[in-house]
Design a protein around this motif. Structure first.
Motif, PDB file in Angstrom:
ATOM      1  N   PHE A 245      59.687  -9.325 -19.909  1.00 53.42           N
ATOM      2  CA  PHE A 245      58.400  -8.678 -19.633  1.00 53.42           C
ATOM      3  C   PHE A 245      58.555  -7.227 -19.188  1.00 53.42           C
ATOM      4  O   PHE A 245      57.585  -6.473 -19.203  1.00 53.42           O
ATOM      5  CB  PHE A 245      57.621  -9.469 -18.567  1.00 53.42           C
ATOM      6  N   LYS A 246      59.756  -6.811 -18.786  1.00 53.36           N
ATOM      7  CA  LYS A 246      59.920  -5.430 -18.319  1.00 53.36           C
ATOM      8  C   LYS A 246      59.595  -4.423 -19.423  1.00 53.36           C
ATOM      9  O   LYS A 246      59.240  -3.283 -19.141  1.00 53.36           O
ATOM     10  CB  LYS A 246      61.312  -5.219 -17.752  1.00 53.36           C
TER      11      LYS A 246
ATOM     12  N   THR B 209      58.131 -14.650 -18.525  1.00 50.71           N
ATOM     13  CA  THR B 209      58.768 -13.356 -18.279  1.00 50.71           C
ATOM     14  C   THR B 209      59.973 -13.068 -19.171  1.00 50.71           C
ATOM     15  O   THR B 209      60.466 -11.940 -19.168  1.00 50.71           O
ATOM     16  CB  THR B 209      59.170 -13.207 -16.795  1.00 50.71           C
TER      17      THR B 209
ATOM     18  N   ASP C 203      68.520  -7.241 -17.347  1.00 50.90           N
ATOM     19  CA  ASP C 203      67.195  -7.023 -17.931  1.00 50.90           C
ATOM     20  C   ASP C 203      66.644  -5.609 -17.776  1.00 50.90           C
ATOM     21  O   ASP C 203      66.104  -5.041 -18.723  1.00 50.90           O
ATOM     22  CB  ASP C 203      66.182  -7.993 -17.303  1.00 50.90           C
TER      23      ASP C 203
ATOM     24  N   SER D   9      67.398 -12.779 -12.931  1.00 51.76           N
ATOM     25  CA  SER D   9      66.560 -11.598 -12.719  1.00 51.76           C
ATOM     26  C   SER D   9      65.663 -11.759 -11.493  1.00 51.76           C
ATOM     27  O   SER D   9      64.916 -10.848 -11.151  1.00 51.76           O
ATOM     28  CB  SER D   9      65.725 -11.322 -13.960  1.00 51.76           C
TER      29      SER D   9
ATOM     30  N   GLY E  95      60.767 -11.587  -8.174  1.00 50.56           N
ATOM     31  CA  GLY E  95      62.007 -11.104  -7.585  1.00 50.56           C
ATOM     32  C   GLY E  95      61.694  -9.929  -6.689  1.00 50.56           C
ATOM     33  O   GLY E  95      61.549 -10.064  -5.474  1.00 50.56           O
ATOM     34  N   ASN E  96      61.541  -8.759  -7.283  1.00 45.54           N
ATOM     35  CA  ASN E  96      61.234  -7.553  -6.516  1.00 45.54           C
ATOM     36  C   ASN E  96      59.744  -7.366  -6.233  1.00 45.54           C
ATOM     37  O   ASN E  96      59.332  -6.326  -5.728  1.00 45.54           O
ATOM     38  CB  ASN E  96      61.782  -6.321  -7.233  1.00 45.54           C
ATOM     39  N   PHE E  97      58.934  -8.342  -6.595  1.00 45.79           N
ATOM     40  CA  PHE E  97      57.499  -8.318  -6.282  1.00 45.79           C
ATOM     41  C   PHE E  97      56.743  -7.251  -7.068  1.00 45.79           C
ATOM     42  O   PHE E  97      55.612  -6.903  -6.745  1.00 45.79           O
ATOM     43  CB  PHE E  97      57.300  -8.084  -4.766  1.00 45.79           C
ATOM     44  N   GLY E  98      57.349  -6.731  -8.151  1.00 47.29           N
ATOM     45  CA  GLY E  98      56.659  -5.709  -8.927  1.00 47.29           C
ATOM     46  C   GLY E  98      55.553  -6.309  -9.775  1.00 47.29           C
ATOM     47  O   GLY E  98      54.417  -5.825  -9.798  1.00 47.29           O
ATOM     48  N   ASN E  99      55.877  -7.396 -10.477  1.00 49.73           N
ATOM     49  CA  ASN E  99      54.931  -8.028 -11.371  1.00 49.73           C
ATOM     50  C   ASN E  99      53.719  -8.546 -10.590  1.00 49.73           C
ATOM     51  O   ASN E  99      52.568  -8.177 -10.875  1.00 49.73           O
ATOM     52  CB  ASN E  99      55.681  -9.165 -12.098  1.00 49.73           C
TER      53      ASN E  99
HETATM   54  C1  LIG Z   1      62.563  -8.726 -13.504  1.00 55.83           C
HETATM   55  C2  LIG Z   1      62.291 -10.149 -13.858  1.00 55.83           C
HETATM   56  C3  LIG Z   1      61.593 -11.015 -12.988  1.00 55.83           C
HETATM   57  C4  LIG Z   1      61.128 -10.594 -11.612  1.00 55.83           C
HETATM   58  O1  LIG Z   1      60.094  -9.647 -11.655  1.00 55.83           O
HETATM   59  P1  LIG Z   1      59.713  -8.742 -10.373  1.00 55.83           P
HETATM   60  O2  LIG Z   1      58.749  -7.748 -10.862  1.00 55.83           O
HETATM   61  O3  LIG Z   1      61.009  -8.131  -9.913  1.00 55.83           O
HETATM   62  O4  LIG Z   1      59.150  -9.669  -9.341  1.00 55.83           O
HETATM   63  C5  LIG Z   1      61.311 -12.297 -13.427  1.00 55.83           C
HETATM   64  N1  LIG Z   1      61.744 -12.743 -14.633  1.00 55.83           N
HETATM   65  C6  LIG Z   1      62.423 -11.952 -15.486  1.00 55.83           C
HETATM   66  C7  LIG Z   1      62.872 -12.504 -16.799  1.00 55.83           C
HETATM   67  C8  LIG Z   1      62.710 -10.615 -15.144  1.00 55.83           C
HETATM   68  O5  LIG Z   1      63.404  -9.843 -15.996  1.00 55.83           O
END
Ligand SMILES: *Cc1c(COP(=O)(O)O)cnc(C)c1O
Length: 486
Positions: free
Chosen positions: A123-124, A432, A155, A323, A268-272
């Protein structure tokens, strides 16, 4: 629109001014002075828009200093079926983030929104592809250059490279731990032959790579002279580009604005999920925002207890949803700012405490740092956790019942979503990544390989271009100097 820092001590800036930067000068993160609102009439008008047109409407509310025609051209170029072409059989690639029903149990409905159909299958790409076009546009206007320097465990680095390849004025220098990424991830990055992309494989682990990026970034003279920038997850444009798919998911799942939906987000980093919070603050009818974590459960702990306790990087567990392996959630401060009623002084004090004592406590218990956790329901947040055994069981179950192979991060999301789905409120799980990226675990769960989208069949056999280096800051600096000519 002006942007302010969560720590309250930086001058307000415009969208374009913060686009190429990271942290605010006071160490905080940028947020809009006030969240723009959407009216029910706007939502109705947006129901029939393409993803690109919707992205334009949403971004127009935030990037107010970019001429609308330019913004429209960039969103149209970014969100096309040609870029998001890795849709599964049965998905409509022109939807960009196709939504499908996964599970229906009486009034309980679980849906999957595919965010991983872009060039790197995660999803990045959704945000990074737009960032590539925004960077090129802004740099061209000022006849400027930017050298992106970062570290990746997989990722983020590949999404950044695929977004920046061939972009005028931009070079990428990406450190990765030599021999530690999956064969697929290494092949994805190292097979890029674009002259503006430089992959440096470091003899060490991811933390060594990250430490080297910090060492170079702390050398302000070098950083300025070499025009070094980052694309890490605190970048505001990355967050705001993600607000769009919450609108898209909502509009695709509902027929009228009287309906609500919930989202579960592998985090993870709470960005999404921070982007989901912003969509909700704008007035999108989101009921719950469900934070799903893996064994690294810093966020689940907070959303259950009000205690934020970061881990040391050595304590971060290496899991099969890598990730999401984080010890502190770099975007979390943005939400805490809103939870504390946008009190920058308190945020500054609490995040200073994170540095000195490893966390803070908003539970209201004796000796805690505050009691604002009692407001948590007002923001819709709940959470849950999934571990390796859950991941395997969920991948097997979803495959057996619905014939859909989900990746390990999405499996964490589905596991936690099932614990929170409410009758009558569709629960959208954000997908994601595609399973091909994490094939080792798919084999463990299903005893066979994950299907690969067309064009990825023999990616490991493509010629690779990368440098191997020791974890030596001086060598990396010399390499950068050599290639920027600055
Ligand atoms: C980066 C990532 C996450 C975590 O997203 P955050 O925005 O860091 O919370 C989850 N799943 C995948 C596959 C990712 O690449």
């Amino acid at each position: 629109m002006q942007y302010i820092s969560t720590r309250g001590q930086a001058a307000p800036q415009s969208f374009s001014e913060i686009l190429l930067g990271g942290l605010a000068p006071d160490g905080g993160l940028y947020l809009p002075q006030a969240y723009p609102q959407v009216t029910p009439a706007e939502l109705d008008a947006w129901r029939h828009l393409s993803y690109a047109a919707l992205a334009f409407e949403v971004l127009k509310k935030f990037a107010t200093d970019i001429p609308v025609a330019d913004l429209q051209a960039m969103t149209a170029r970014t969100y096309t079926a040609a870029v998001y072409r890795n849709a599964r059989a049965g998905e409509d690639a022109t939807q960009i983030t196709p939504l499908s029903v996964l599970e229906k149990d009486g009034e309980k409905l679980l849906m999957l929104q595919a965010l991983s159909n872009g060039p790197t299958l995660a999803f990045k790409d959704m945000a990074m592809q737009l960032l590539g076009n925004l960077f090129e546009y802004t740099l061209a206007k000022d006849h400027a250059e930017l050298n992106i320097f970062g570290a990746t465990s997989g990722d983020t680095g590949s999404a950044a490279e695929y977004a920046m390849r061939g972009k005028r004025g931009v070079r990428v220098f990406m450190l990765s731990p030599h021999g530690k990424m999956s064969a697929f991830q290494s092949a994805q990055m190292f097979s890029l032959q674009d002259p503006n992309i430089h992959n440096i494989a470091i003899r060490g682990v991811f933390d060594d790579c990250q430490d080297m990026v910090k060492a170079v970034s702390n050398d302000l003279a070098f950083k300025t002279k070499q025009k070094i920038g980052t694309v890490n997850s605190i970048n505001w444009a990355r967050v705001v580009a993600q607000v769009v798919y919450y609108f898209r998911g909502y509009l695709a799942a509902t027929a009228s604005n009287a309906q609500k939906v919930s989202f579960t987000v592998p985090s993870g980093n709470f960005g999404n999920i921070c982007a989901g919070h912003i969509a909700r603050m704008m007035g999108l009818p989101i009921d719950q925002l469900v934070v799903a974590t893996n064994e690294n459960d810093v966020l689940d702990e907070f959303f259950r207890t009000g205690v934020y306790r970061v881990r040391k990087s050595a304590e971060t567990l290496h899991t099969t949803s890598p990730s999401m392996d984080i010890s502190k959630a770099s975007n979390f401060e943005r939400f805490v700012f809103d939870l504390l009623g946008r009190d920058g002084d308190r945020v500054r004090a609490l995040f200073h405490k994170v540095e000195t004592s490893g966390g803070f406590d908003l539970s209201g218990a004796a000796g805690s740092d505050g009691d604002e956790f009692r407001h948590i329901a007002r923001f819709g947040f709940v959470s849950g956790k999934s571990v390796h055994a859950d991941r395997l069981a969920t991948i097997r179950d979803v495959e057996a019942r619905y014939g859909v192979t989900i990746d390990t991060h999405t499996a964490d999301g589905v596991k936690v979503a099932r614990e929170h789905v409410q009758p009558g409120v569709p629960m959208i799980v954000l997908e994601t990544a595609l399973p091909a990226k994490f094939n080792e675990t798919i084999r463990e769960a299903l005893g066979r390989d994950a299907e690969r989208p067309a064009g990825f069949d023999d990616i490991e056999l493509l010629p690779q271009r990368f440098q191997v280096m020791d974890a030596d800051v001086a060598q990396v600096r010399a390499f950068i100097l050599n290639h920027t000519g600055l």
